[in-house]
Scaffold this motif. Structure first.
Motif, short mmCIF file in Angstrom:
data_model
loop_
_atom_site.label_atom_id
_atom_site.label_comp_id
_atom_site.label_asym_id
_atom_site.label_seq_id
_atom_site.Cartn_x
_atom_site.Cartn_y
_atom_site.Cartn_z
N ARG A 144 36.19 -16.55 89.67
CA ARG A 144 37.44 -16.96 90.49
C ARG A 144 38.64 -17.08 89.70
N ALA A 145 38.45 -17.94 88.74
CA ALA A 145 39.89 -18.37 88.05
C ALA A 145 40.47 -17.04 87.31
N PHE A 146 39.53 -16.06 86.91
CA PHE A 146 40.13 -14.73 86.42
C PHE A 146 40.91 -13.85 87.28
N LEU A 147 40.39 -13.95 88.39
CA LEU A 147 40.88 -13.07 89.73
C LEU A 147 42.14 -13.94 89.96
N GLU A 148 42.18 -15.20 90.10
CA GLU A 148 43.50 -15.98 90.73
C GLU A 148 44.54 -15.84 89.51
N ARG A 206 45.48 -8.49 92.40
CA ARG A 206 44.42 -9.44 92.73
C ARG A 206 43.86 -9.22 94.04
N THR A 207 44.39 -8.84 95.02
CA THR A 207 43.81 -8.57 96.39
C THR A 207 42.75 -7.44 96.28
N ILE A 237 43.05 -0.25 87.54
CA ILE A 237 41.76 -1.02 87.75
C ILE A 237 41.02 -0.11 86.91
N VAL A 238 40.20 -0.59 86.04
CA VAL A 238 39.32 0.19 85.19
C VAL A 238 37.64 0.02 85.95
N THR A 291 38.60 -7.38 96.69
CA THR A 291 38.07 -6.51 97.56
C THR A 291 37.03 -5.83 96.67
N LEU A 292 37.01 -5.49 95.53
CA LEU A 292 36.21 -4.49 94.83
C LEU A 292 35.26 -5.54 94.33
#
Length: 141
Positions: free
Chosen positions: A14-18, A26-27, A81-82, A31-32
């Motif tokens: 969660r912190a990495f995504l934020e 980020r969105t 995005i890889v 989703t992925l």
């Protein structure tokens, strides 16, 4: 032998995504992550400092090097995005032809943004990749 750098960590997904600074990236990453969690039935985990992985398998090369890797995963990098573990199975080419705008290289799938691809095709690609990897690396009872 060198130690594998790609291994599970205790870092927060969660912190990495934020921390993704670009809102659209980020969105797409969130989703992925939800899609991969649904397909694998596993919660995400950080692998190394920048890969979000789902489930895992153990590998051993003929050289004797061995380790664990996520069955599928992704990294929301600046350029694209890889996606990891998504294209190395029989039938992947046919699905990639229907996917939409993407590139591939060194076993990875690169997508600039999820809006460029057919999400149903991506889901099917993930389902088949996960099934193929699980079958190939079936855990010994």
């Amino acid at each position: 032998m060198d130690e594998n750098k790609t291994k599970p960590t205790i870092m927060s997904v969660r912190a990495f995504l934020e921390a993704c600074t670009e809102e659209a990236r980020r969105t797409d990453a969130k989703t992925l992550a939800k899609l991969m969690q649904r397909v694998t039935g596993n919660k995400p985990a950080m692998w190394g400092s920048s890969i979000i992985g789902f489930d895992s398998y153990h590998y051993t090369y003929q050289s004797g090097r061995e380790g664990d890797m996520p069955i599928v995963g992704f990294s929301p990098r600046k350029a694209a995005i890889v996606l990891y573990g998504t294209i190395g199975f029989d039938g992947a080419e046919a699905l990639l032809a229907k996917l939409g705008k993407h590139t591939t290289g060194k076993g990875c799938l690169y997508i600039k943004k999820l809006a460029d691809v057919d999400m149903k095709v991506l889901e099917t690609l993930l389902e088949k990749a996960v099934a193929a990897t699980r079958a190939r690396h079936a855990k010994q009872a």
